[in-house]
Design an enzyme around this catalytic site. Structure first.
Site, PDB file in Angstrom:
ATOM      1  N   GLU A 256     -13.594   2.916  -1.279  1.00 15.14           N
ATOM      2  CA  GLU A 256     -13.491   1.274  -1.460  1.00 15.14           C
ATOM      3  C   GLU A 256     -14.484   0.612  -2.188  1.00 15.14           C
ATOM      4  O   GLU A 256     -14.326  -0.164  -3.156  1.00 15.14           O
ATOM      5  CB  GLU A 256     -13.392   0.539  -0.170  1.00 15.14           C
ATOM      6  CG  GLU A 256     -13.500  -0.723  -0.205  1.00 15.14           C
ATOM      7  CD  GLU A 256     -13.367  -1.810   1.272  1.00 15.14           C
ATOM      8  OE1 GLU A 256     -13.785  -0.927   2.142  1.00 15.14           O
ATOM      9  OE2 GLU A 256     -12.652  -2.724   1.406  1.00 15.14           O
TER      10      GLU A 256
ATOM     11  N   HIS B 112      -9.035   4.090  -0.345  1.00 14.24           N
ATOM     12  CA  HIS B 112      -8.741   2.738  -0.936  1.00 14.24           C
ATOM     13  C   HIS B 112      -8.314   2.931  -2.162  1.00 14.24           C
ATOM     14  O   HIS B 112      -9.320   3.559  -3.067  1.00 14.24           O
ATOM     15  CB  HIS B 112     -10.009   1.647  -0.985  1.00 14.24           C
ATOM     16  CG  HIS B 112      -9.796   0.599  -0.183  1.00 14.24           C
ATOM     17  ND1 HIS B 112      -9.695   0.447   1.244  1.00 14.24           N
ATOM     18  CD2 HIS B 112      -9.370  -0.806  -0.438  1.00 14.24           C
ATOM     19  CE1 HIS B 112      -9.763  -0.671   1.902  1.00 14.24           C
ATOM     20  NE2 HIS B 112      -9.632  -1.343   0.473  1.00 14.24           N
TER      21      HIS B 112
ATOM     22  N   ASP C   6      -9.297  -1.514  10.947  1.00  9.72           N
ATOM     23  CA  ASP C   6      -8.157  -2.682  11.604  1.00  9.72           C
ATOM     24  C   ASP C   6      -7.799  -3.305  10.390  1.00  9.72           C
ATOM     25  O   ASP C   6      -8.436  -4.636  10.463  1.00  9.72           O
ATOM     26  CB  ASP C   6      -8.772  -3.394  12.740  1.00  9.72           C
ATOM     27  CG  ASP C   6     -10.048  -3.913  12.542  1.00  9.72           C
ATOM     28  OD1 ASP C   6     -10.577  -3.693  11.474  1.00  9.72           O
ATOM     29  OD2 ASP C   6     -10.538  -4.722  13.232  1.00  9.72           O
ATOM     30  N   GLU C   7      -7.099  -3.271   9.474  1.00 13.74           N
ATOM     31  CA  GLU C   7      -6.637  -3.758   8.334  1.00 13.74           C
ATOM     32  C   GLU C   7      -5.251  -3.387   7.977  1.00 13.74           C
ATOM     33  O   GLU C   7      -4.347  -3.989   8.130  1.00 13.74           O
ATOM     34  CB  GLU C   7      -7.613  -3.916   7.146  1.00 13.74           C
ATOM     35  CG  GLU C   7      -7.369  -4.654   6.071  1.00 13.74           C
ATOM     36  CD  GLU C   7      -8.298  -5.453   5.320  1.00 13.74           C
ATOM     37  OE1 GLU C   7      -9.699  -5.085   5.593  1.00 13.74           O
ATOM     38  OE2 GLU C   7      -8.239  -6.312   4.535  1.00 13.74           O
TER      39      GLU C   7
HETATM   40  C1  BGC Z   1      -9.310  -5.332   1.495  1.00 17.31           C
HETATM   41  C2  BGC Z   1      -9.155  -5.330   0.128  1.00 17.31           C
HETATM   42  C3  BGC Z   1      -8.518  -6.538  -0.424  1.00 17.31           C
HETATM   43  C4  BGC Z   1      -9.397  -7.526   0.007  1.00 17.31           C
HETATM   44  C5  BGC Z   1      -9.295  -9.214  -0.542  1.00 17.31           C
HETATM   45  C6  BGC Z   1     -10.289  -6.342   1.661  1.00 17.31           C
HETATM   46  O1  BGC Z   1     -10.758  -6.690   3.000  1.00 17.31           O
HETATM   47  O2  BGC Z   1      -9.540  -4.284   1.908  1.00 17.31           O
HETATM   48  O3  BGC Z   1      -8.530  -4.152  -0.519  1.00 17.31           O
HETATM   49  O4  BGC Z   1      -7.837  -6.722  -1.732  1.00 17.31           O
HETATM   50  O5  BGC Z   1      -9.780  -7.789   1.379  1.00 17.31           O
HETATM   51  O6  BGC Z   1     -10.283  -9.396  -1.285  1.00 17.31           O
END
Ligand code: BGC
Length: 895
Positions: free
Chosen positions: A727, A748, A461-462
């Site tokens: 990620e 990611h 959920d992002e």
């Molecule tokens: C995201 C990153 C993003 C970061 C900010 C994370 O939750 O997945 O890729 O740049 O938040 O620091």
């Protein structure tokens, strides 16, 4: 089709036999269907990309033809090209069309969200509205165009046939400011007499769950899906018919019981009104659509590429779980959805859950999805049903499928790969299988995350357009695939998201969040347009966003008179996800990025013809550099904190005095040696570390990091079976298993920003200093590590540039091919550069120092288009060089 009149720019690529072919002049013609509108005349220039239209204003919704011809290096004209384009509807274009929604209220369905974080939220989901409109065609049609946008995501049909092949249109923007409409040629879909236009509109980004907010009701932009469309039919007698969305459209619901980007889609096929999208359907139970007041916002022709289903992947393995459900392993982590064929006499409930990994017991791992449910479900009708969602997407390698009866086999299951239509423009291959897999993982992470907006991840959920991730990856992205139009679209989102203070946001679209101004994130507002200019020679993108960039620079300057960026740092993420935690001082990182912005702004100002501005930014860059040196650079070349990222930023952003560069670079090497030759940067240092090493004499160290296999390293995940970029360096380890599910995506692209080094340094396909759009190259391969060969190509805006090298039997062979209108200086490293032979036995034009390794020399040749090959004694081996460089050896080994 349908480009905004003020964005019309022309580019062409040339073909030609022989070598040294060049454009010396060009001429452009633009005409409407009747007469000439603009003749550029003969322009003495080698420029062939993004030439702006300079004729009288173009009219809305018009078809134009354009032609170009060029004169070659000998002044000979070539033939005229043929091309066409069509302008958008213009501001008043949708006149008469209303935003329409479902004409009567509908009950919601309660659906649990994903419970990755242990707290299940029940969401009320609504069915997708269906719309239909019957209209007559009385005369002979010349052409017909359908323009459409939605607050939601739509699919259109004409007489039961799908209009276009895009999915998830109109894509995601800040709908409160800007809605993009798409244009379709529907001439062939119309029939004489009655016709039916149909539409299904689901929640999408406008009304559904977006970002990390399932606990709050979503709907950032609208409470229910709305459609705005206009069909324009031109008859051969010159008259015109317009069919706009209005209360004459009828509305109802159908099989799409709900559809949400994060939660998934449910289709109950018995609810589909049979024949609803065709003539003869009895719509008496449908309600007239309701016309809605929607506040003013600009309607803009979509400048980006559509999202499409790009390919279908078959399962590599099917495993039955004790529960009776099946796990399909597609062998590749990707974004998209599963397409199934269900057979069997009876209606049944089929459910498909999606995940990136499996638990040790073989069940689906979904904890890292957080509240994203990523589950599609169906109620079939019995008989053969094709089951496929259309208004959602998921990030997955594995799908757990339940409810199929035993008659469905592997041939009935596939994964549809969905992303923006960004064609491949690059390719890399070398003698290391692991490095090749890394390269493939980078490309797959790009594909999974370039879905209308460059997102951080496609599964949990992002799925937000984080600026930091985008800026660090932009150059790699542009080597891999044609992202010119994709970023052109997103940079408008970035501009829309800019706060009135001048601060660029943390992500775009920003959905009402006011997070902004974070170092290395907000800086994307300068870095990404500049990268697009360098990669595509597009000055238009610079001109369009110049004022936004200036406001950003003014914002940082106003709050930081000391020229150290210590104030107004927003969310200040630091070197995000470095395995060393927060060890790089955040203000150091910030100041380095500010200096970088200022340097780029000088270059940008110069490129668009503002030399006065360029001077101002050069002065600012000088002041920041001085402040940085004073605060963070020691007389012994040490950079405050001594982290890899601190060294990398200082060197990459040109913040180290010339006389200290060598020693600072050797300290970076020592910082790496202290980690036993492992990388320890987070998102911010990762993209520059190998380029910095290779530009400062340490390609051998760059290879050591690239080929490192233990944690933390790129190949660590590759050896653990990764098919996309993780990620986190330690997303999964043998000792601990999965990292915290709170933030652990396996898709990611940020750490994949090493990709640009493979093209720019390993293959040596690099722009010459000061060049843009690959008109002039510096081809300097960096052989090293375990690699015996490397080969690849890059389809630039001027054509395909290819490069390959082999080391064999003490010889080094380098072969390149350039398209016409491109020149290059070729730098071949060799133990004995005098012995290097170029095309036709040519001798080097000069001998120089090779920046990739101390003591190494290179032979330099100047070449033009065509194929050229170079051969000579191979470069010295790295250990030999190390011994030669005493200073280096001392610094690396001394404590
Ligand atoms: C995201 C990153 C993003 C970061 C900010 C994370 O939750 O997945 O890729 O740049 O938040 O620091």
């Amino acid at each position: 089709m349908a480009v905004e009149a003020d964005r019309v720019r022309f580019s062409w690529a040339l073909e030609g036999q022989g070598t040294g072919r060049r454009q010396s002049a060009y001429q452009l013609l633009v005409s409407d269907l009747r007469e000439l509108q603009w003749d550029s005349g003969r322009v003495e220039s080698e420029w062939s990309t993004d030439v702006a239209y300079e004729g009288p204003p173009l009219r809305a919704a018009q078809e134009y033809r354009w032609q170009v011809r060029v004169w070659d290096e000998g002044g000979r004209p070539g033939p005229w090209s043929q091309g066409s384009f069509e302008t958008g509807l213009g501001e008043a274009g949708f006149r008469g069309a209303a935003w329409i929604g479902l004409g009567r209220g509908e009950l919601g369905f309660d659906v649990p969200s994903g419970d990755g974080l242990g707290d299940l939220v029940v969401l009320s989901m609504k069915p997708a509205p269906y719309f239909r409109r019957v209209f007559r065609v009385e005369k002979e049609i010349a052409k017909a165009r359908l323009y459409a946008t939605a607050l939601g995501v739509y699919e259109l049909s004409l007489n039961g046939l799908r209009v276009g092949d895009a999915v998830l249109a109109p894509g995601w923007t800040d709908y409160n400011r800007r809605c993009l409409y798409q244009t379709y040629d529907v001439t062939r879909l119309l029939v004489p007499g009655d016709n039916v236009l149909g539409a299904v509109v689901a929640d999408g980004w406008a009304c559904g769950y977006v970002g990390f907010d399932a606990k709050r009701r979503a709907a950032h932009y609208a409470s229910d899906p709305l459609l705005l469309a206009l069909l324009v039919v031109r008859y051969t007698d010159g008259s015109e018919e317009r069919v706009p969305t209005d209360e004459r459209w009828m509305s109802s619901t159908g099989a799409v019981v709900y559809a949400d980007l994060l939660m998934g889609e449910r289709r109950e096929l018995v609810f589909e009104p049979k024949g609803w999208d065709q003539v003869g359907y009895d719509a008496s139970s449908w309600a007239p659509a309701s016309c809605r007041e929607v506040s003013a916002r600009s309607l803009v022709a979509d400048p980006g590429p559509p999202v499409r289903v790009q390919e279908e992947v078959s399962p590599k393995r099917l495993v039955a779980l004790p529960t009776g459900s099946l796990i399909a392993d597609f062998g590749q982590n990707l974004a998209g959805w599963v397409r199934l064929k269900a057979h069997g006499p009876q209606a049944r409930v089929v459910e498909v859950r999606h995940g990136e990994m499996l638990n040790p017991d073989g069940t689906l791992y979904v904890e890292n999805l957080r509240t994203a449910r990523q589950t599609d479900s169906y109620v079939t009708t019995g008989g053969e049903n094709v089951l496929e969602p259309r208004f959602t997407f998921h990030g997955f390698r594995y799908a757990e499928i339940s409810g199929l009866d035993g008659t469905s086999g592997p041939e009935d299951i596939s994964a549809c790969v969905v992303h923006s239509d960004i064609a491949r423009t690059g390719y890399f291959d070398c003698s290391s299988k692991l490095v090749n897999r890394l390269y493939s993982n980078i490309d797959w992470s790009q594909r999974a995350n370039f879905i209308n907006v460059p997102t951080d991840c496609p599964q949990r959920d992002e799925r937000l357009g984080w600026l930091g991730d985008a800026q660090i990856f932009a150059r790699t992205a542009a080597y891999n695939r044609d992202v010119a139009a994709f970023f052109s679209k997103w940079l408008d989102d970035v501009a829309d998201a800019q706060l009135s203070s001048g601060a660029f946001s943390d992500f775009a679209p920003r959905m009402g969040y006011d997070w902004a101004g974070a170092p290395a994130w907000a800086d994307a507002g300068v870095i990404v347009p500049w990268t697009m200019y360098k990669m595509y020679g597009d000055k238009g993108v610079l001109e369009r966003h110049f004022n936004a960039m200036v406001s950003w620079m003014d914002f940082v300057s106003a709050h930081n008179p000391s020229r150290l960026w210590t104030s107004h740092l927003g969310n200040n993420y630091g070197d995000w996800l470095s395995p060393k935690g927060d060890s790089t001082p955040r203000e150091l990182l910030a100041t380095a990025y500010w200096a970088y912005d200022a340097t780029l702004m000088a270059e940008i100002s110069e490129a668009i013809g503002l030399p006065g501005r360029a001077d101002e930014y050069r002065r600012l860059a000088g002041e920041i550099r001085a402040a940085f040196q004073e605060a963070y650079v020691r007389a012994d070349g040490r950079i405050e904190s001594g982290t890899q990222t601190a060294y990398v930023l200082a060197l990459n952003m040109g913040l180290v005095p010339d006389d200290l560069r060598a020693i600072t670079a050797s300290r970076l090497v020592r910082a790496i040696a202290e980690e036993d030759w492992h990388i320890s940067t987070g998102f911010v240092g990762v993209g520059y570390i190998l380029p910095v090493l290779s530009s400062n004499g340490y390609s051998d160290v760059a290879y050591r990091l690239l080929e490192q296999r233990s944690y933390p390293s790129w190949l660590y995940s590759v050896e653990r079976g990764a098919t996309t970029i993780w990620e986190r360096w330690d997303g999964w380890t043998a000792e601990r298993g999965f990292q915290s599910p709170k933030m652990n995506s396996f898709n990611h692209y940020s750490l994949g920003s090493v990709g640009e080094w493979l093209y720019r340094f390993v293959l040596g396909i690099e722009l010459a200093p000061g060049a843009a759009g690959f008109n002039r190259l510096l081809l300097r391969p960096h052989p090293g590590g375990s690699l015996s060969y490397a080969q690849g190509w890059f389809r630039s805006v001027r054509g395909v540039i290819s490069s390959s090298w082999v080391r064999q039997d003490g010889q080094f062979t380098f072969e390149v091919e350039l398209p016409p209108n491109v020149t290059a200086s070729v730098h071949v490293p060799s133990a004995d550069p005098e012995e290097v032979v170029g095309p036709g036995g040519a001798r080097p034009e000069r001998i120089g120092d090779y920046p990739g390794a101390f003591g190494q020399r290179e032979a330099v040749f100047e070449i033009g288009s065509g194929r050229s090959s170079f051969r000579g004694p191979e470069p010295l081996a790295a250990p030999l060089l190390e011994a030669q460089s005493e200073q280096q050896a001392r610094l690396v080994l001394e404590p």
